[in-house]
Design an enzyme around this catalytic site. Sequence first.
Site, PDB file in Angstrom:
ATOM      1  CD  GLU A 118       5.980 -16.837  13.722  1.00  0.00           C
ATOM      2  OE1 GLU A 118       6.346 -16.811  14.923  1.00  0.00           O
ATOM      3  OE2 GLU A 118       4.870 -17.236  13.382  1.00  0.00           O
ATOM      4  CG  HIS A 140       0.506 -11.976   9.160  1.00  0.00           C
ATOM      5  ND1 HIS A 140       0.129 -12.732   8.069  1.00  0.00           N
ATOM      6  CD2 HIS A 140       1.346 -12.754   9.884  1.00  0.00           C
ATOM      7  CE1 HIS A 140       0.724 -13.915   8.120  1.00  0.00           C
ATOM      8  NE2 HIS A 140       1.474 -13.960   9.220  1.00  0.00           N
TER       9      HIS A 140
END
Length: 177
Positions: free
Chosen positions: A81, A8
Site C-alpha cells: 500500500e 486484504h
Amino acid sequence: MRLFAARHGQTQWNVDNKICGVTDVPLTEEGWAQARALAEKTVDLELDLVICSTILRAKQTASAVAEKLHIPVIEDPRLVEQNYGIYEGMDRKTPGFLENKRHFAVRYPGGESMMDVAHRVYGLLEELLQKYPDKRVLLICHGGVCRLIRTYFEDMTNEEFAAFGIKNCEIRRFDFK
C-alpha cells in the site's frame, strides 16, 4: 492472462477508521473469516497462483486462499500500500490527509505520492503479462493499490479515482486486451 485483484481482510485499523498504509497490522477474527470466504469464492476461478503484498494483512489473506486452492503464493513489494508518511495511524478524515489525497503527484510528508505507487504497480502489471500470459493470477493487496489496478484497465476521472473504494476481501476481475 486473466487477472483478479482482491483487498486484504479486515484489520483493527479498518474498524477504527485509521489510515493504514505500510503499517503492519494483522487481520482481526472477522478479517480471517473474510479471507476464508474469499478462498471459497475463488475455488471456481481455476487460479494458477496468488501474488500478494509483503504487508502482513495481505500475506495472511493470501495464505487462506493458497491453502484452500493448493497453489503457490509469491510476495511482491510492488503491491505494498501507499506509504502515507506522517498520516499513518491517524483518522481517515484528517484534513491534511484528505487534501493530499487529491494531489496525485504530491508525496505525503515522509511517504509516497500516488504517482510513486502507480509507477511500481503498473510495472508489475506489465511484467505479469509477459511472464504469465496464459495464467490466471490473483493479486491480494490493498485498497489504494486496487484503485490503481483499476486505472490501468479503465480511465477514471480524478473524482472517480478519489471516491473509489473496495471492501475487505472484495474481488475484481480484469482482462488484458
